[in-house]
Design a protein around this motif. Structure first.
Motif, PDB file in Angstrom:
ATOM      1  N   GLU A   1       0.808  -1.486   0.120  1.00 49.63           N
ATOM      2  CA  GLU A   1      -0.128   0.113   0.424  1.00 49.63           C
ATOM      3  C   GLU A   1       0.902   1.702  -0.078  1.00 49.63           C
ATOM      4  N   PRO A   2       0.726   2.135  -0.883  1.00 46.90           N
ATOM      5  CA  PRO A   2       1.322   3.420  -0.850  1.00 46.90           C
ATOM      6  C   PRO A   2       1.698   4.198   0.910  1.00 46.90           C
ATOM      7  N   ALA A   3       0.104   4.090   1.205  1.00 53.39           N
ATOM      8  CA  ALA A   3       0.431   4.482   2.800  1.00 53.39           C
ATOM      9  C   ALA A   3       1.894   4.349   3.508  1.00 53.39           C
ATOM     10  N   ASP A   4       1.503   2.675   3.538  1.00 55.49           N
ATOM     11  CA  ASP A   4       2.374   1.691   4.233  1.00 55.49           C
ATOM     12  C   ASP A   4       3.713   1.868   3.868  1.00 55.49           C
ATOM     13  N   LEU A   5       4.240   2.448   2.928  1.00 53.68           N
ATOM     14  CA  LEU A   5       5.270   2.535   2.241  1.00 53.68           C
ATOM     15  C   LEU A   5       5.753   3.625   2.459  1.00 53.68           C
ATOM     16  N   GLU A   6       5.253   5.182   2.939  1.00 55.35           N
ATOM     17  CA  GLU A   6       5.489   6.265   3.149  1.00 55.35           C
ATOM     18  C   GLU A   6       5.766   6.357   4.907  1.00 55.35           C
ATOM     19  N   GLN A   7       5.337   5.890   4.970  1.00 55.39           N
ATOM     20  CA  GLN A   7       5.030   5.453   6.038  1.00 55.39           C
ATOM     21  C   GLN A   7       6.570   4.506   6.827  1.00 55.39           C
ATOM     22  N   THR A   8       6.779   3.837   5.898  1.00 53.83           N
ATOM     23  CA  THR A   8       8.593   2.732   6.356  1.00 53.83           C
ATOM     24  C   THR A   8       9.544   3.959   6.059  1.00 53.83           C
ATOM     25  N   VAL A   9       9.640   4.709   4.975  1.00 57.35           N
ATOM     26  CA  VAL A   9      10.045   6.152   5.003  1.00 57.35           C
ATOM     27  C   VAL A   9      10.010   6.763   5.738  1.00 57.35           C
ATOM     28  N   TRP A  10       9.231   7.547   6.436  1.00 59.43           N
ATOM     29  CA  TRP A  10       9.241   8.503   7.147  1.00 59.43           C
ATOM     30  C   TRP A  10      10.794   7.409   8.404  1.00 59.43           C
ATOM     31  N   LEU A  11      10.054   6.667   8.576  1.00 68.28           N
ATOM     32  CA  LEU A  11      10.658   5.835   9.931  1.00 68.28           C
ATOM     33  C   LEU A  11      11.473   5.959   9.817  1.00 68.28           C
ATOM     34  N   ARG A  12      12.859   5.532   8.978  1.00 69.61           N
ATOM     35  CA  ARG A  12      13.680   5.115   7.945  1.00 69.61           C
ATOM     36  C   ARG A  12      14.193   7.040   8.217  1.00 69.61           C
ATOM     37  N   LEU A  13      13.917   8.158   7.895  1.00 65.48           N
ATOM     38  CA  LEU A  13      14.024   9.488   8.380  1.00 65.48           C
ATOM     39  C   LEU A  13      14.119   9.725   9.427  1.00 65.48           C
ATOM     40  N   LEU A  14      12.864   9.540  10.465  1.00 67.81           N
ATOM     41  CA  LEU A  14      13.635   8.996  12.206  1.00 67.81           C
ATOM     42  C   LEU A  14      14.389   8.856  12.456  1.00 67.81           C
ATOM     43  N   GLU A  15      15.145   7.786  11.902  1.00 66.10           N
ATOM     44  CA  GLU A  15      15.910   6.913  12.687  1.00 66.10           C
ATOM     45  C   GLU A  15      17.114   7.391  11.938  1.00 66.10           C
ATOM     46  N   ARG A  16      17.097   7.997  11.104  1.00 71.21           N
ATOM     47  CA  ARG A  16      18.544   8.813  10.713  1.00 71.21           C
ATOM     48  C   ARG A  16      18.837  10.414  11.155  1.00 71.21           C
ATOM     49  N   LEU A  17      17.550  10.606  11.584  1.00 71.68           N
ATOM     50  CA  LEU A  17      17.840  12.107  12.007  1.00 71.68           C
ATOM     51  C   LEU A  17      18.069  11.793  13.844  1.00 71.68           C
TER      52      LEU A  17
ATOM     53  N   ARG B   1      12.116  -4.245  -0.898  1.00 75.51           N
ATOM     54  CA  ARG B   1      11.769  -5.858   0.541  1.00 75.51           C
ATOM     55  C   ARG B   1      11.050  -5.847   0.734  1.00 75.51           C
ATOM     56  N   THR B   2       9.779  -5.214   0.933  1.00 75.99           N
ATOM     57  CA  THR B   2       8.256  -6.026   0.288  1.00 75.99           C
ATOM     58  C   THR B   2       8.230  -6.522  -0.650  1.00 75.99           C
ATOM     59  N   ARG B   3       8.541  -6.099  -1.443  1.00 77.90           N
ATOM     60  CA  ARG B   3       8.625  -7.460  -2.965  1.00 77.90           C
ATOM     61  C   ARG B   3       8.961  -8.899  -2.461  1.00 77.90           C
ATOM     62  N   ARG B   4      10.695  -8.614  -2.164  1.00 80.98           N
ATOM     63  CA  ARG B   4      11.631  -9.793  -1.272  1.00 80.98           C
ATOM     64  C   ARG B   4       9.868 -11.010  -0.266  1.00 80.98           C
ATOM     65  N   THR B   5       9.990 -10.034   0.277  1.00 80.34           N
ATOM     66  CA  THR B   5       9.238 -10.361   1.252  1.00 80.34           C
ATOM     67  C   THR B   5       7.702 -11.594   1.417  1.00 80.34           C
ATOM     68  N   ALA B   6       6.900 -10.953   0.093  1.00 79.98           N
ATOM     69  CA  ALA B   6       5.778 -11.610  -0.508  1.00 79.98           C
ATOM     70  C   ALA B   6       6.380 -12.523  -0.868  1.00 79.98           C
ATOM     71  N   ARG B   7       7.345 -12.788  -1.654  1.00 74.52           N
ATOM     72  CA  ARG B   7       7.444 -13.886  -2.038  1.00 74.52           C
ATOM     73  C   ARG B   7       8.211 -14.558  -1.342  1.00 74.52           C
ATOM     74  N   HIS B   8       8.451 -14.404   0.044  1.00 75.46           N
ATOM     75  CA  HIS B   8       8.383 -15.915   0.899  1.00 75.46           C
ATOM     76  C   HIS B   8       7.580 -16.112   1.075  1.00 75.46           C
ATOM     77  N   GLU B   9       6.103 -15.467   1.503  1.00 69.60           N
ATOM     78  CA  GLU B   9       5.291 -15.802   2.753  1.00 69.60           C
ATOM     79  C   GLU B   9       4.173 -16.272   1.381  1.00 69.60           C
ATOM     80  N   THR B  10       3.027 -17.320   2.425  1.00 66.51           N
ATOM     81  CA  THR B  10       1.986 -17.787   1.568  1.00 66.51           C
ATOM     82  C   THR B  10       1.244 -17.605   2.413  1.00 66.51           C
TER      83      THR B  10
END
Length: 167
Positions: free
Chosen positions: A27-43, A66-75
């Motif tokens: 979901e675009p919102a999930d991706l956005e949230q993850t990127v914001w989290l990465r930015l906050l971790e860097r800051l 990372r999401t694509r890789r995870t989805a390939r391994h999940e059933t």
């Protein structure tokens, strides 16, 4: 600096996440949230990106991969933990609805006139008594049990008709 950075990057992040989400299955919102989290971790680590726009594009793509890789391994789980037999009888929603229907029926039976509540409660008993047992318990003849039951069920239908129509 954080507020200005978030304000400046927000439109770009929305666009990048929307573009990458479809291919990654996220979901675009999930991706956005993850990127914001990465930015906050860097800051938080006192390591702000030198090129925020470039960092943001790379991070969105990295998280999408990372999401694509995870989805390939999940059933997906084929069964239902609440219903291991797969019959649907253990479905929590179905069980709750059935219990609500039973409560509504029992409440309507209690509102019936005369001997009807006792008669129908006996007929609804999980012990499955015979007509002879019911007649003995109610103190009426076994032959009058059928007509009495019919009258009580007619009363119950009339009582429940408005509830069923509105429900």
């Amino acid at each position: 600096m954080t507020h200005d950075l978030v304000t400046a990057l927000r439109p770009l992040l929305i666009a990048e996440a929307s573009a990458e989400a479809y291919a990654s299955g996220a979901e675009p919102a999930d991706l956005e949230q993850t990127v914001w989290l990465r930015l906050l971790e860097r800051l938080d680590a006192h390591d702000p990106p030198r090129d925020p726009q470039g960092w943001l594009r790379r991070t969105v793509r990295t998280e999408a991969r990372r999401t694509r890789r995870t989805a390939r391994h999940e059933t997906p789980w084929a069964g239902d933990l609440a219903d291991p037999a797969g019959t649907g009888e253990g479905d929590p929603e179905r069980l709750a609805l059935a219990a609500a229907r039973r409560r509504a029926l029992r409440a309507a039976v209690r509102r019936l006139p005369g001997r009807c509540p006792r008669l129908l409660e006996a007929l609804l008993s999980p012990h499955d008594p015979t007509y002879r047992d019911i007649a003995g318990e109610l103190g009426i003849s076994q032959g009058s049990l059928g007509p009495e039951r019919s009258r009580c069920l007619g009363c119950l239908r009339r009582l429940l008709a408005p509830e069923v129509a509105s429900g």
